[in-house]
Design a protein around this motif. Structure first.
Motif, mmCIF file in Angstrom:
data_model
loop_
_atom_site.group_PDB
_atom_site.id
_atom_site.type_symbol
_atom_site.label_atom_id
_atom_site.label_comp_id
_atom_site.label_asym_id
_atom_site.label_seq_id
_atom_site.Cartn_x
_atom_site.Cartn_y
_atom_site.Cartn_z
ATOM 1 N N ASN A 158 0.810 -1.223 0.000
ATOM 2 C CA ASN A 158 0.000 0.000 0.000
ATOM 3 C C ASN A 158 0.843 1.273 0.000
ATOM 4 N N GLY A 159 2.194 1.141 -0.029
ATOM 5 C CA GLY A 159 3.041 2.317 -0.090
ATOM 6 C C GLY A 159 3.480 2.864 1.247
ATOM 7 N N ARG A 207 4.807 6.943 4.781
ATOM 8 C CA ARG A 207 4.688 6.698 3.342
ATOM 9 C C ARG A 207 6.074 6.665 2.709
ATOM 10 N N PHE A 208 6.265 5.770 1.727
ATOM 11 C CA PHE A 208 7.505 5.831 0.957
ATOM 12 C C PHE A 208 7.273 6.317 -0.470
ATOM 13 N N GLY A 209 6.110 6.932 -0.713
ATOM 14 C CA GLY A 209 5.820 7.535 -2.002
ATOM 15 C C GLY A 209 4.447 8.177 -1.999
ATOM 16 N N THR A 241 1.581 4.255 -4.401
ATOM 17 C CA THR A 241 2.951 3.756 -4.409
ATOM 18 C C THR A 241 2.915 2.401 -3.737
ATOM 19 N N GLY A 242 3.766 1.492 -4.179
ATOM 20 C CA GLY A 242 3.745 0.180 -3.549
ATOM 21 C C GLY A 242 4.900 -0.684 -3.982
ATOM 22 N N THR A 243 4.797 -1.939 -3.591
ATOM 23 C CA THR A 243 5.743 -2.962 -3.993
ATOM 24 C C THR A 243 4.946 -4.247 -4.131
#
Length: 328
Positions: free
Chosen positions: A88-89, A106-108, A140-142
């Motif tokens: 989920n970012g 948050r990373f984005g 943003t996510g992975t």
């Protein structure tokens, strides 16, 4: 992938989505224990604690990304930590003994969260749930690509993406693929950007990043590679161009790269055999084992030599370990 702490005798797993995935109106509430990190007693199977990165998920933000366990100081106190960069970012740091949330950041960019609840879990905006007419979603996510943590740099590394899409609710009969997967909706990808991030575990700050476009013919980052960091101060991963790259984990600077002829979608691993260290990578359906020349260790190559600009890699030899043929 889950992981285990033998000292605490706890198993840690991330869980998947509620269903239907995109149609949240038929399942009100947080939908426990979906999209969660759970700690389970290995002997009894009893749930010890849970943390839910994505309460009431409606955008396919499962929490199955690999959690990393490490012991380190946090705010002046030694802690047993669990870190996850979630789909989920958000980057989450938890006390793995108690489940206490220590950090959520948050990373984005994203447009779906209204902030955090008192447990440090994101609060989804109802207006950003998929609608029949469509909703513009930014996130943003992975994904399942394994991250890595380097205790020397104090950085958590993850391959991630930033993207825009329009998400819809649909009748199951309108989309055979969605119907078979019980999605309750569909999405139209608009734009995405791949990126490798180095996250400070103490603050969530991005210390460095490397951006790359999506793969050829793709509108969305659908595949990625895992990350390996070593005691020799190297970071190995695959980029979206298909290159295997070796980077300086402190700065993200390129040390070496090579195109191995396909996409790297697994996680590099390393092992020692007969006194020689190997690096193993999966490229499409082929495994490559890379080895350094004994007389010129790769880790000793100075950054000023610009190894990344060489067309011929410093690795002097490699072997293709092909999959065995099935017996008839």
């Amino acid at each position: 992938t889950g992981t285990y702490d033998p000292e605490l005798n706890l198993l840690y797993w991330g869980t998947g989505n509620p269903h239907p995935v995109l149609a949240g109106r038929v399942r009100p509430g947080a939908n426990l224990y979906t999209c969660s990190i759970v700690a389970i007693n290995a002997d009894t199977g009893k749930l010890i604690w849970y943390f839910q990165p994505s309460p009431h998920d409606t955008q396919d933000r499962d929490a199955t990304e690999t959690p990393i366990l490490f012991d380190a100081d946090f705010q002046g106190r030694p802690r047993k930590l669990l870190a996850q960069a979630s789909r989920n970012g958000y980057f989450f740091l938890l006390d793995r003994a108690t489940g206490e949330n220590l950090l959520s950041t948050r990373f984005g960019p994203e447009n779906w969260s209204a902030g955090l609840n008192k447990r440090g879990e994101p609060i989804p905006k109802p207006e950003k749930e998929p609608q029949p007419a469509g909703v513009l979603f930014e996130g943003t996510g992975t994904n399942w690509w394994a991250p890595s943590f380097d205790p020397d740099t104090g950085l958590f590394y993850v391959n991630a993406y930033h993207h825009f899409a329009v998400t819809y609710l649909t009748r199951n009969g309108e989309d055979e693929a969605s119907a078979s997967d019980h999605q309750g909706g569909a999405d139209t990808p608009l734009w995405s950007q791949a990126m490798l991030l180095a996250i400070d575990y103490k603050t969530g700050a991005i210390r460095w990043r490397r951006d790359s476009p999506v793969g050829p013919g793709e509108a969305f980052v659908s595949v990625g590679a895992g990350i390996l960091t070593t005691a020799g101060h190297l970071l190995f991963t695959g980029d979206n161009a298909g290159d295997l790259v070796a980077l300086d984990p402190a700065t993200g600077g390129s040390l070496w790269h090579v195109f191995a002829g396909g996409r790297l979608t697994g996680c590099p691993m390393t092992y020692e055999l007969n006194g020689q260290q190997y690096l193993l990578t999966a490229v499409d359906s082929v495994l490559y084992a890379w080895v350094l020349p004994r007389e010129a260790p790769f880790a000793a190559v100075p950054p000023s030599s610009h190894v990344s600009d060489l067309e011929t890699p410093e690795f002097s030899e490699f072997f293709q370990l092909r999959r065995p043929q099935k017996r008839r």
